[in-house]
Design a protein around this motif. Structure first.
Motif, PDB file in Angstrom:
ATOM      1  N   THR A   1      42.667  31.199 -47.361  1.00 18.89           N
ATOM      2  CA  THR A   1      43.038  30.756 -46.017  1.00 18.89           C
ATOM      3  C   THR A   1      44.416  31.297 -45.653  1.00 18.89           C
ATOM      4  OG1 THR A   1      41.769  28.715 -46.290  1.00 18.89           O
ATOM      5  CG2 THR A   1      43.438  28.734 -44.551  1.00 18.89           C
ATOM      6  N   HIS A   2      44.519  31.963 -44.531  1.00 14.51           N
ATOM      7  CA  HIS A   2      45.813  32.469 -44.064  1.00 14.51           C
ATOM      8  C   HIS A   2      46.607  31.286 -43.509  1.00 14.51           C
ATOM      9  CE1 HIS A   2      44.489  36.921 -43.470  1.00 14.51           C
ATOM     10  NE2 HIS A   2      44.054  36.413 -44.610  1.00 14.51           N
ATOM     11  N   HIS A   3      47.825  31.136 -44.013  1.00 21.63           N
ATOM     12  CA  HIS A   3      48.645  29.995 -43.618  1.00 21.63           C
ATOM     13  C   HIS A   3      50.107  30.270 -43.922  1.00 21.63           C
ATOM     14  CE1 HIS A   3      48.214  29.361 -47.933  1.00 21.63           C
ATOM     15  NE2 HIS A   3      49.267  28.555 -47.867  1.00 21.63           N
TER      16      HIS A   3
ATOM     17  N   HIS B   1      50.884  25.698 -41.034  1.00 28.36           N
ATOM     18  CA  HIS B   1      50.240  26.428 -39.947  1.00 28.36           C
ATOM     19  C   HIS B   1      49.052  27.149 -40.564  1.00 28.36           C
ATOM     20  CE1 HIS B   1      53.918  25.942 -37.498  1.00 28.36           C
ATOM     21  NE2 HIS B   1      53.088  26.117 -36.489  1.00 28.36           N
ATOM     22  N   ILE B   2      47.898  27.033 -39.936  1.00 28.64           N
ATOM     23  CA  ILE B   2      46.670  27.655 -40.408  1.00 28.64           C
ATOM     24  C   ILE B   2      46.232  28.690 -39.377  1.00 28.64           C
ATOM     25  CG2 ILE B   2      44.282  27.259 -41.125  1.00 28.64           C
ATOM     26  CD1 ILE B   2      46.298  25.776 -42.924  1.00 28.64           C
TER      27      ILE B   2
ATOM     28  N   ALA C   1      48.591  23.728 -36.346  1.00 26.08           N
ATOM     29  CA  ALA C   1      49.562  23.182 -37.291  1.00 26.08           C
ATOM     30  C   ALA C   1      49.124  21.798 -37.737  1.00 26.08           C
ATOM     31  CB  ALA C   1      50.942  23.105 -36.643  1.00 26.08           C
ATOM     32  N   ILE C   2      49.285  21.545 -39.028  1.00 31.74           N
ATOM     33  CA  ILE C   2      48.995  20.231 -39.601  1.00 31.74           C
ATOM     34  C   ILE C   2      50.320  19.671 -40.102  1.00 31.74           C
ATOM     35  CG2 ILE C   2      47.663  18.923 -41.288  1.00 31.74           C
ATOM     36  CD1 ILE C   2      46.025  21.620 -41.684  1.00 31.74           C
ATOM     37  N   GLU C   3      50.774  18.619 -39.475  1.00 34.03           N
ATOM     38  CA  GLU C   3      51.997  17.961 -39.939  1.00 34.03           C
ATOM     39  C   GLU C   3      51.581  16.888 -40.946  1.00 34.03           C
ATOM     40  OE1 GLU C   3      55.642  15.265 -38.218  1.00 34.03           O
ATOM     41  OE2 GLU C   3      54.732  16.758 -36.889  1.00 34.03           O
ATOM     42  N   VAL C   4      52.086  17.013 -42.175  1.00 29.41           N
ATOM     43  CA  VAL C   4      51.734  16.072 -43.236  1.00 29.41           C
ATOM     44  C   VAL C   4      52.938  15.209 -43.583  1.00 29.41           C
ATOM     45  CG1 VAL C   4      49.877  17.495 -44.208  1.00 29.41           C
ATOM     46  CG2 VAL C   4      52.213  17.800 -45.039  1.00 29.41           C
TER      47      VAL C   4
END
Length: 187
Positions: A133-135, A108-109, A118-121
């Motif tokens: 970067t806040h994440h 989550h960024i 959200a980036i699902e990798v």
């Protein structure tokens, strides 16, 4: 391939070019790669050696000095405690670089003044979240991820927690490609 969800906008991005473009707008690098010797039984040392060219390229590009492999499974001792450290909003003094070899996870960024996304990798994704970067990060339901990590400081990174509380508004829900129905072929 990664996918992006912007919950407050009820938007999901699945097209690789649009994903790359969206992330570039936030200073995040993303690319697909094919890990060498990505078998579950491959040792960390063999995995690093087999992918030395890609790791070397990334080291030269970002000033990284060391790489390791994180291998998390549901039976990993202390997993819940480890995840508690990752799933709270934080930032680092250096980049967070991950070459995903197995499993899936969710970054989550929280951009300054922006909407959380959200980036699902998954396996084959390479992501670089820039320092500052806040994440936060969590695993998907199978609680499995294996990734090559790169560091600028040999001792690794230290999280600086924001204590904003924004992370509690977002669930670690992964969708993955199986969630989306197949798109009919266009003629």
């Amino acid at each position: 391939m990664a996918l992006i969800r912007v919950p407050d906008e009820d938007r999901t991005i699945t097209d690789s070019d649009r994903i790359r473009e969206f992330l570039q707008g936030h200073g995040i690098e993303y690319e697909r790669w094919t890990p060498e010797m990505a078998d579950a039984g491959t040792s960390s040392e063999a995995l690093l050696a087999a992918n030395a060219d890609k790791i070397g390229e990334l080291k030269a590009r970002g000033g990284y000095v060391t790489a390791d492999v994180i291998d998390v499974r549901p039976e990993t001792p202390g997993l819940d405690g480890m995840l508690a450290k990752f799933r709270t909003e934080h930032w680092h003094d250096e980049d967070e670089v991950r070459l995903i070899v197995e499993g899936r996870g969710l970054f989550h960024i929280h951009p300054p003044g922006g909407t959380v996304f959200a980036i699902e990798v998954e396996a084959g994704d390479l992501i670089r979240v820039p320092k500052g970067t806040h994440h936060w990060f969590d695993l998907c339901g199978d609680r499995r991820i294996r990734a090559v990590r790169l560091f600028q400081d040999p001792s690794g990174w230290t999280p600086h927690y924001t204590e904003s509380g924004v992370d509690i508004r977002f669930q670690p829900v992964c969708f993955g490609p199986a969630y989306f129905p197949p798109t009919p072929a266009r003629i």
